[in-house]
Design an enzyme around this catalytic site. Structure first.
Site, PDB file in Angstrom:
ATOM      1  N   TRP A  24       0.824  -1.218   0.000  1.00  0.00           N
ATOM      2  CA  TRP A  24       0.000   0.000   0.000  1.00  0.00           C
ATOM      3  C   TRP A  24       0.857   1.267   0.000  1.00  0.00           C
ATOM      4  CZ3 TRP A  24      -0.367  -4.082   3.354  1.00  0.00           C
ATOM      5  CH2 TRP A  24       0.318  -3.959   4.563  1.00  0.00           C
ATOM      6  N   GLU A  37      -5.609   0.938   5.513  1.00  0.00           N
ATOM      7  CA  GLU A  37      -5.627   1.470   6.875  1.00  0.00           C
ATOM      8  C   GLU A  37      -6.678   0.776   7.739  1.00  0.00           C
ATOM      9  OE1 GLU A  37      -3.554   3.301   8.424  1.00  0.00           O
ATOM     10  OE2 GLU A  37      -2.307   3.724   6.680  1.00  0.00           O
ATOM     11  N   GLN A  42      -6.514  -3.696  12.691  1.00  0.00           N
ATOM     12  CA  GLN A  42      -6.908  -4.853  13.491  1.00  0.00           C
ATOM     13  C   GLN A  42      -5.910  -5.995  13.551  1.00  0.00           C
ATOM     14  OE1 GLN A  42     -10.335  -4.530  11.217  1.00  0.00           O
ATOM     15  NE2 GLN A  42     -10.199  -6.581  10.410  1.00  0.00           N
ATOM     16  N   THR A  43      -4.864  -5.913  12.748  1.00  0.00           N
ATOM     17  CA  THR A  43      -3.912  -7.019  12.814  1.00  0.00           C
ATOM     18  C   THR A  43      -2.531  -6.568  12.341  1.00  0.00           C
ATOM     19  OG1 THR A  43      -3.568  -9.334  12.219  1.00  0.00           O
ATOM     20  CG2 THR A  43      -4.537  -7.965  10.530  1.00  0.00           C
ATOM     21  N   LEU A  80     -10.208 -11.762   9.048  1.00  0.00           N
ATOM     22  CA  LEU A  80      -9.618 -10.520   9.558  1.00  0.00           C
ATOM     23  C   LEU A  80     -10.298 -10.055  10.847  1.00  0.00           C
ATOM     24  CD1 LEU A  80      -8.965  -8.192   6.474  1.00  0.00           C
ATOM     25  CD2 LEU A  80      -7.312  -8.868   8.189  1.00  0.00           C
ATOM     26  N   TYR A  82     -13.512  -8.268  13.192  1.00  0.00           N
ATOM     27  CA  TYR A  82     -14.176  -6.941  13.169  1.00  0.00           C
ATOM     28  C   TYR A  82     -14.991  -6.758  11.875  1.00  0.00           C
ATOM     29  CZ  TYR A  82     -11.016  -5.699  16.985  1.00  0.00           C
ATOM     30  OH  TYR A  82     -10.332  -5.657  18.152  1.00  0.00           O
ATOM     31  N   TYR A 120      -8.909   8.489  13.070  1.00  0.00           N
ATOM     32  CA  TYR A 120      -7.681   7.882  12.559  1.00  0.00           C
ATOM     33  C   TYR A 120      -7.768   7.672  11.043  1.00  0.00           C
ATOM     34  CZ  TYR A 120      -4.063   4.741  11.275  1.00  0.00           C
ATOM     35  OH  TYR A 120      -2.990   4.198  10.611  1.00  0.00           O
ATOM     36  N   ASP A 138      -2.234   6.505  16.234  1.00  0.00           N
ATOM     37  CA  ASP A 138      -2.527   5.088  16.445  1.00  0.00           C
ATOM     38  C   ASP A 138      -1.693   4.641  17.646  1.00  0.00           C
ATOM     39  OD1 ASP A 138       0.063   4.850  15.511  1.00  0.00           O
ATOM     40  OD2 ASP A 138      -0.380   3.271  14.061  1.00  0.00           O
ATOM     41  N   CYS A 191      10.942   2.249  18.022  1.00  0.00           N
ATOM     42  CA  CYS A 191      10.394   2.564  19.346  1.00  0.00           C
ATOM     43  C   CYS A 191       9.308   1.543  19.685  1.00  0.00           C
ATOM     44  CB  CYS A 191       9.845   3.993  19.342  1.00  0.00           C
ATOM     45  SG  CYS A 191       9.556   4.619  21.006  1.00  0.00           S
ATOM     46  N   CYS A 198      16.861   2.250  21.045  1.00  0.00           N
ATOM     47  CA  CYS A 198      17.178   3.682  21.082  1.00  0.00           C
ATOM     48  C   CYS A 198      18.495   4.004  20.376  1.00  0.00           C
ATOM     49  CB  CYS A 198      17.218   4.175  22.529  1.00  0.00           C
ATOM     50  SG  CYS A 198      15.655   3.878  23.373  1.00  0.00           S
ATOM     51  N   CYS A 207      14.471  12.947  22.817  1.00  0.00           N
ATOM     52  CA  CYS A 207      13.610  12.064  23.621  1.00  0.00           C
ATOM     53  C   CYS A 207      13.883  12.192  25.126  1.00  0.00           C
ATOM     54  CB  CYS A 207      13.830  10.614  23.174  1.00  0.00           C
ATOM     55  SG  CYS A 207      12.793   9.455  24.071  1.00  0.00           S
TER      56      CYS A 207
HETATM   57 FE1  SF4 Z   1      11.665   5.662  21.404  1.00  0.00          FE
HETATM   58 FE2  SF4 Z   1      12.948   7.651  22.561  1.00  0.00          FE
HETATM   59 FE3  SF4 Z   1      14.143   5.319  22.284  1.00  0.00          FE
HETATM   60 FE4  SF4 Z   1      13.660   6.854  20.157  1.00  0.00          FE
HETATM   61  S1  SF4 Z   1      15.019   7.292  21.852  1.00  0.00           S
HETATM   62  S2  SF4 Z   1      13.338   4.637  20.338  1.00  0.00           S
HETATM   63  S3  SF4 Z   1      11.712   7.770  20.716  1.00  0.00           S
HETATM   64  S4  SF4 Z   1      12.351   5.719  23.531  1.00  0.00           S
END
Ligand code: SF4
Length: 351
Positions: A24, A37, A42-43, A80, A82, A120, A138, A191, A198, A207
């Protein structure tokens, strides 16, 4: 002090280099983005890919959805979950064709009036297809922003005001199709809910959770208790055909076809439950011939243990709009909940 331009620049640069090549993402067609979307709500991405490919082959444009029967739509959605979402796609496609010349509207107000276009979905279609400056939230975006701002607590909608304020500051004036997807992709790939990576994060310098080393405890994990239900199911045959029934048009698994049967009450044996259910649903008496199989299926809110029996009944119920005798090979044409679909697969395998 956070430099908002620098944040979005770093994020979008990372996305352009690292984003997954998903089907997509090869289109800006608002219809296809809308479908993907809804499926993705849902999955997992891996589970959506075959459904999405099959769907756009079967229904290449919104007109094909509008022209299709609801049963065909549900059949293509089978598995799927829902199912109300698939019904809303069908309803909205009909409205889009009758009121908007078969073109997905570009205005948030017009989209809002269509069934299934919540905040959304509206934001995703408007930003990804039309590049409008619409933020979307989301689960991935909510978690990423909570960590960026070091917002403690559960990841629920009570955080969304703060999340929206942040997004409004960092969203660029142009390029929101990239920005929104980049936020979601960052949540999916880097994340992550467990063990964020990180060290490779393009926005780690912004962050707060990372600076305070509290990213692992944001958000507070939710405890999910899955309800268990036991179900007795009757496979009833006559002249090489099987009896199936359509569920009501409202409520759980609405409009799908299934074998007769129902929930086993407390203190009841599966056999007693089956005889009671057949009496209540069909008005006839069942004699159990043999135990066919036990299956377990996970639905979103519960886990169902299916006890399936071969049965005979003392008189034949008449076919109707919601009750049919169907040959084994034709059963797969009917949209069914995953539990009943598994029974059909098993019957076909044993043939
Ligand atoms: Fe998530 Fe912050 Fe780590 Fe980046 S630095 S992955 S935003 S926790």
């Amino acid at each position: 002090m956070i430099s908002f331009k620098s944040f979005s620049r770093k994020l979008m640069k990372w996305y352009c280099a690292e984003a997954r090549d998903l089907p997509w993402r090869q289109t800006r067609d608002p219809y296809k983005i809308w479908i993907s979307e809804i499926m993705l709500q849902q999955t997992t991405v891996a589970a959506v890919i075959p459904y999405y490919k099959r769907w756009v082959k079967e229904f290449p444009a919104v007109t094909d959805v509008a022209k299709s029967s609801l049963q065909k739509i549900l059949k293509n959605w089978q598995g799927l979950g829902y199912y109300a979402r698939a019904k809303n796609i069908h309803k909205s496609a009909n409205i889009i064709c009758s009121e908007f010349d078969c073109k997905i509207p570009e205005s948030a107000e017009q989209l809002k009036a269509l069934p299934g276009f919540g905040p959304y979905t509206r934001g995703a279609v408007l930003s990804i297809a039309f590049d409008k400056r619409e933020p979307i939230i989301d689960a991935n975006v909510r978690r990423v922003v909570m960590r960026l701002l070091a917002l403690k607590g559960h990841a629920d909608t009570s955080k969304d005001n703060d999340v929206l304020l942040f997004l409004d500051k960092v969203m660029p004036q142009n390029g929101n199709n990239i920005f929104n997807q980049a936020m979601m992709e960052l949540g999916a790939l880097v994340c992550r809910s467990k063990e964020p990576i990180c060290s490779v994060c393009p926005v780690k310098s912004f962050c707060l959770a990372y600076k305070k080393d509290i990213q692992e405890i944001i958000p507070t994990p939710k405890k999910r208790i899955l309800k268990e239900i036991n179900v007795a199911i009757a496979v009833i045959r006559h002249n090489g055909k099987f009896l199936i029934q359509k569920r009501a048009s409202k409520g759980l698994l609405a409009d799908l076809w299934e074998f007769p049967g129902g929930k086993i009450e407390k203190g009841e044996s599966p056999q007693d439950a089956l005889r009671r259910e057949v009496r209540e649903e069909l008005g006839v008496n069942a004699t159990i011939q043999s135990h066919l199989m036990n299956l377990t299926h996970f639905y979103t809110q519960f886990r169902a243990h299916l006890n399936v029996f071969d049965c005979e009944i003392d008189s034949l119920p008449q076919p109707s709009d919601s009750r049919r005798w169907v040959a084994l090979n034709a059963l797969q044409k009917y949209p069914m909940p995953s539990g009943s679909a598994k029974i059909v697969e098993q019957l076909l395998a044993e043939k």
